[in-house]
Write an enzyme that holds these catalytic residues in place. Structure first.
Site, PDB file in Angstrom:
ATOM      1  N   ARG A 160       0.936  -1.050   0.240  1.00 47.85           N
ATOM      2  CA  ARG A 160       0.267   0.092   0.074  1.00 47.85           C
ATOM      3  C   ARG A 160       0.599   1.339  -0.182  1.00 47.85           C
ATOM      4  O   ARG A 160       2.143   1.445   0.317  1.00 47.85           O
ATOM      5  CB  ARG A 160      -1.091   0.156   1.505  1.00 47.85           C
ATOM      6  CG  ARG A 160      -0.889  -0.670   2.539  1.00 47.85           C
ATOM      7  CD  ARG A 160      -0.042   0.298   3.229  1.00 47.85           C
ATOM      8  NE  ARG A 160       0.429   1.637   3.101  1.00 47.85           N
ATOM      9  CZ  ARG A 160       0.376   2.096   3.488  1.00 47.85           C
ATOM     10  NH1 ARG A 160       2.379   1.603   3.407  1.00 47.85           N
ATOM     11  NH2 ARG A 160       0.651   3.785   3.468  1.00 47.85           N
ATOM     12  N   GLY A 161       0.738   2.337  -0.383  1.00 48.79           N
ATOM     13  CA  GLY A 161       0.944   3.706  -0.259  1.00 48.79           C
ATOM     14  C   GLY A 161       0.810   4.028  -1.848  1.00 48.79           C
ATOM     15  O   GLY A 161       1.435   3.447  -2.329  1.00 48.79           O
ATOM     16  N   ALA A 162       0.446   5.044  -2.041  1.00 47.82           N
ATOM     17  CA  ALA A 162       0.904   5.485  -3.955  1.00 47.82           C
ATOM     18  C   ALA A 162       2.039   5.321  -4.614  1.00 47.82           C
ATOM     19  O   ALA A 162       1.709   4.503  -5.437  1.00 47.82           O
ATOM     20  CB  ALA A 162       0.177   6.865  -4.183  1.00 47.82           C
ATOM     21  N   ARG A 196      -7.487   0.009  -7.150  1.00 51.81           N
ATOM     22  CA  ARG A 196      -7.337   1.074  -5.895  1.00 51.81           C
ATOM     23  C   ARG A 196      -7.588   1.939  -6.926  1.00 51.81           C
ATOM     24  O   ARG A 196      -6.860   2.109  -7.509  1.00 51.81           O
ATOM     25  CB  ARG A 196      -6.484   0.874  -5.377  1.00 51.81           C
ATOM     26  CG  ARG A 196      -6.190  -0.263  -4.108  1.00 51.81           C
ATOM     27  CD  ARG A 196      -5.671   0.094  -2.751  1.00 51.81           C
ATOM     28  NE  ARG A 196      -6.018   0.322  -1.905  1.00 51.81           N
ATOM     29  CZ  ARG A 196      -5.832   1.561  -0.929  1.00 51.81           C
ATOM     30  NH1 ARG A 196      -4.658   0.973  -0.539  1.00 51.81           N
ATOM     31  NH2 ARG A 196      -6.121   2.269  -0.165  1.00 51.81           N
ATOM     32  N   GLN A 223      -1.931   2.390  10.190  1.00 48.61           N
ATOM     33  CA  GLN A 223      -0.865   2.337   8.647  1.00 48.61           C
ATOM     34  C   GLN A 223       0.266   3.167  10.319  1.00 48.61           C
ATOM     35  O   GLN A 223       1.165   3.145  10.122  1.00 48.61           O
ATOM     36  CB  GLN A 223      -1.009   3.000   7.529  1.00 48.61           C
ATOM     37  CG  GLN A 223      -1.214   2.404   6.948  1.00 48.61           C
ATOM     38  CD  GLN A 223      -2.910   1.831   6.784  1.00 48.61           C
ATOM     39  OE1 GLN A 223      -3.730   2.586   8.138  1.00 48.61           O
ATOM     40  NE2 GLN A 223      -4.247   1.553   5.298  1.00 48.61           N
ATOM     41  N   ASP A 245      -2.152  10.555  -2.131  1.00 49.36           N
ATOM     42  CA  ASP A 245      -2.632   9.890  -3.068  1.00 49.36           C
ATOM     43  C   ASP A 245      -2.937   9.763  -4.908  1.00 49.36           C
ATOM     44  O   ASP A 245      -2.501   9.502  -5.483  1.00 49.36           O
ATOM     45  CB  ASP A 245      -3.439   8.820  -2.437  1.00 49.36           C
ATOM     46  CG  ASP A 245      -3.089   8.195  -1.290  1.00 49.36           C
ATOM     47  OD1 ASP A 245      -2.707   8.281  -0.171  1.00 49.36           O
ATOM     48  OD2 ASP A 245      -2.919   6.897  -1.810  1.00 49.36           O
ATOM     49  N   ASN A 298      -5.390  12.220   0.793  1.00 49.39           N
ATOM     50  CA  ASN A 298      -4.741  11.378   1.219  1.00 49.39           C
ATOM     51  C   ASN A 298      -5.471  10.479   2.243  1.00 49.39           C
ATOM     52  O   ASN A 298      -6.670  10.917   2.283  1.00 49.39           O
ATOM     53  CB  ASN A 298      -3.522  12.081   1.853  1.00 49.39           C
ATOM     54  CG  ASN A 298      -2.408  11.898   2.546  1.00 49.39           C
ATOM     55  OD1 ASN A 298      -1.516  10.235   1.548  1.00 49.39           O
ATOM     56  ND2 ASN A 298      -1.973  11.509   3.532  1.00 49.39           N
ATOM     57  N   LYS A 299      -4.609   9.792   2.781  1.00 43.35           N
ATOM     58  CA  LYS A 299      -5.976   9.049   4.022  1.00 43.35           C
ATOM     59  C   LYS A 299      -7.117   9.936   4.638  1.00 43.35           C
ATOM     60  O   LYS A 299      -6.345  10.846   5.244  1.00 43.35           O
ATOM     61  CB  LYS A 299      -4.519   8.494   4.450  1.00 43.35           C
ATOM     62  CG  LYS A 299      -4.353   7.309   6.091  1.00 43.35           C
ATOM     63  CD  LYS A 299      -5.828   6.324   5.213  1.00 43.35           C
ATOM     64  CE  LYS A 299      -5.462   5.565   4.511  1.00 43.35           C
ATOM     65  NZ  LYS A 299      -6.010   4.869   3.437  1.00 43.35           N
TER      66      LYS A 299
HETATM   67  O1  MRU Z   1      -4.464   2.872   2.085  1.00 44.46           O
HETATM   68  P1  MRU Z   1      -3.134   3.044   2.119  1.00 44.46           P
HETATM   69  O2  MRU Z   1      -2.385   2.890   2.667  1.00 44.46           O
HETATM   70  O3  MRU Z   1      -2.671   2.933   0.870  1.00 44.46           O
HETATM   71  O4  MRU Z   1      -3.006   4.971   2.102  1.00 44.46           O
HETATM   72  C1  MRU Z   1      -1.564   5.427   1.870  1.00 44.46           C
HETATM   73  C2  MRU Z   1      -1.581   6.754   2.296  1.00 44.46           C
HETATM   74  O5  MRU Z   1      -2.662   7.801   2.210  1.00 44.46           O
HETATM   75  C3  MRU Z   1      -0.712   7.755   2.027  1.00 44.46           C
HETATM   76  O6  MRU Z   1      -0.120   8.485   2.642  1.00 44.46           O
HETATM   77  C4  MRU Z   1       0.269   7.967   0.220  1.00 44.46           C
HETATM   78  O7  MRU Z   1      -0.464   7.087   0.008  1.00 44.46           O
HETATM   79  C5  MRU Z   1       1.054   8.520   0.236  1.00 44.46           C
HETATM   80  S1  MRU Z   1       2.508   7.423   0.671  1.00 44.46           S
HETATM   81  C6  MRU Z   1       4.027   8.084   0.079  1.00 44.46           C
END
Ligand code: MRU
Length: 360
Positions: free
Chosen positions: A51-53, A93, A200, A241, A251-252
């Site tokens: 996970r994470g963009a 996603r 997270q 994201d 973002n999250k």
């Molecule tokens: O649902 P996730 O864990 O994929 O969400 C991740 C985030 O929101 C991060 O802050 C974002 O992807 C930036 S990662 C460098």
């Protein structure tokens, strides 16, 4: 570029198998999940093994290769298959722009070499996937370098979710700022929001900060307000994201709340993100699709039921922070300042891939 050291490497590609560090199991277990097909990769992205963009984007690049690796047939059918696989992976996603970026970039590269043999096109697919992976390391390093200049010695900085090595090729975006400050021996302190519902912050950011010996404290999401009011937070850095062309940033979930709090308390609020997260087709935050995730992520924790059975649940995975609340966007090309419509235009050269029309 390959020799750049990263604190964590959540993605490895060895002998036509993609290995992903299972982020659902951290911090208790460090297990690797092998992916040998695009279906394996799709599931790993959807179920948040990875996970994470930026990490999702890198993974999708390899997924595209795994999807066409065993293809036999004409060049025309290869192109069709590649498009199908791209669309399929992109559906895993919806919010992280980096996923579509990786797919579009590889398709673009293939389109440029459409006269080559199928075997050659497969090689190009893998080479481009590896390039996306390797470039992310350098990009994150530069984000860290630019971001580290924003904070004074002794700063106490809040972050939300995990925008660290685990969310990228290994160095992070928001956490890249911290790694760079540590490398420069700038004293600072981090508060990490736990980040409900999937934690997270508690599971992943805390794991990274602890392993890297960065002075830090974990807090529940609802504690940030009182810390800010008590004057204990000097700045906020989070990841992204997807970023719209006016600077609105997805973002999250919970990031928007942190941004409003920072605004009220006159605390600088920064987004740290690579150019691969900008979406030239999104004019404002309204154009950003927000993923809704399964209800059990809210009603249950570690398989244990928390809420009454049958209770209605709402679980959007991201929110959009309006650009008015953002003090700056830390990119590999420098820190973009408001008005973002103008400053984002200045980096359009490195966003040019976004404008290319893919024709196969
Ligand atoms: O649902 P996730 O864990 O994929 O969400 C991740 C985030 O929101 C991060 O802050 C974002 O992807 C930036 S990662 C460098």
């Amino acid at each position: 570029m390959k020799n750049l050291k990263v604190p964590f490497s959540p993605i490895r590609f060895v002998g036509d198998t993609l290995y992903l560090l299972d982020q659902r199991k951290l911090p208790v277990h460090e297990k690797w999940v092998p992916c040998r097909s695009s279906r394996d990769v799709w599931k790993a992205i959807r179920n948040m093994v990875v996970r994470g963009a930026p990490a999702i984007g890198i993974t999708a690049g390899y997924g595209l290769y795994l999807g066409v690796r065993s293809f036999r047939g004409t060049r025309k059918n290869f192109m069709k298959k590649l498009f199908q696989e791209g669309r399929y992976l992109d559906s895993a996603r919806p919010t992280a722009r980096n996923l579509a970026y990786a797919v579009e970039r590889i398709l673009q590269q293939i389109a440029l070499h459409r006269d080559k043999s199928v075997e050659h096109l497969k090689k190009i697919t893998l080479t481009e996937a590896k390039a996306i992976h390797n470039e992310d390391i350098l990009i994150c390093r530069n984000i860290g370098k630019h971001g580290a200049k924003l904070f004074k010695r002794g700063s106490r900085i809040l972050t939300h979710c995990n925008a660290g090595g685990l969310a990228t090729s290994g160095y992070g975006t928001a956490l890249a700022v911290f790694y760079a400050m540590k490398e420069k021996k700038i004293p600072f302190f981090v508060y990490a929001d736990e980040t409900r519902p999937l934690l997270q912050g508690a599971r992943l950011t805390a794991w990274e900060l602890f392993k890297s010996k960065i002075p830090s404290t974990l807090i529940c999401d609802n504690m940030a307000a009182s810390l800010m009011r008590a004057g204990k937070i000097d700045g906020v850095v989070v990841g992204a994201d997807r970023i719209a062309m006016n600077g609105d940033t997805a973002n999250k979930i919970g990031t928007y709340g942190v941004a409003v709090l920072a605004h009220v308390h006159k605390i600088p609020f920064y987004i740290a993100a690579p150019s691969t997260t900008f979406d030239l087709k999104a004019r404002t935050g309204k154009d950003i699709p927000i993923e809704e995730r399964p209800h059990h992520e809210v009603s249950h924790m570690h398989g244990k039921q928390l809420a009454p059975k049958g209770m209605k649940i709402f679980n959007p995975s991201f929110d959009v922070t309006p650009h008015q609340y953002i003090s700056g966007i830390i990119t590999e090309a420098g820190v973009l300042k408001p008005p973002f419509k103008r400053s984002i235009k200045k980096i359009q050269k490195i966003l040019k891939w976004n404008l290319l029309k893919i024709r196969v």
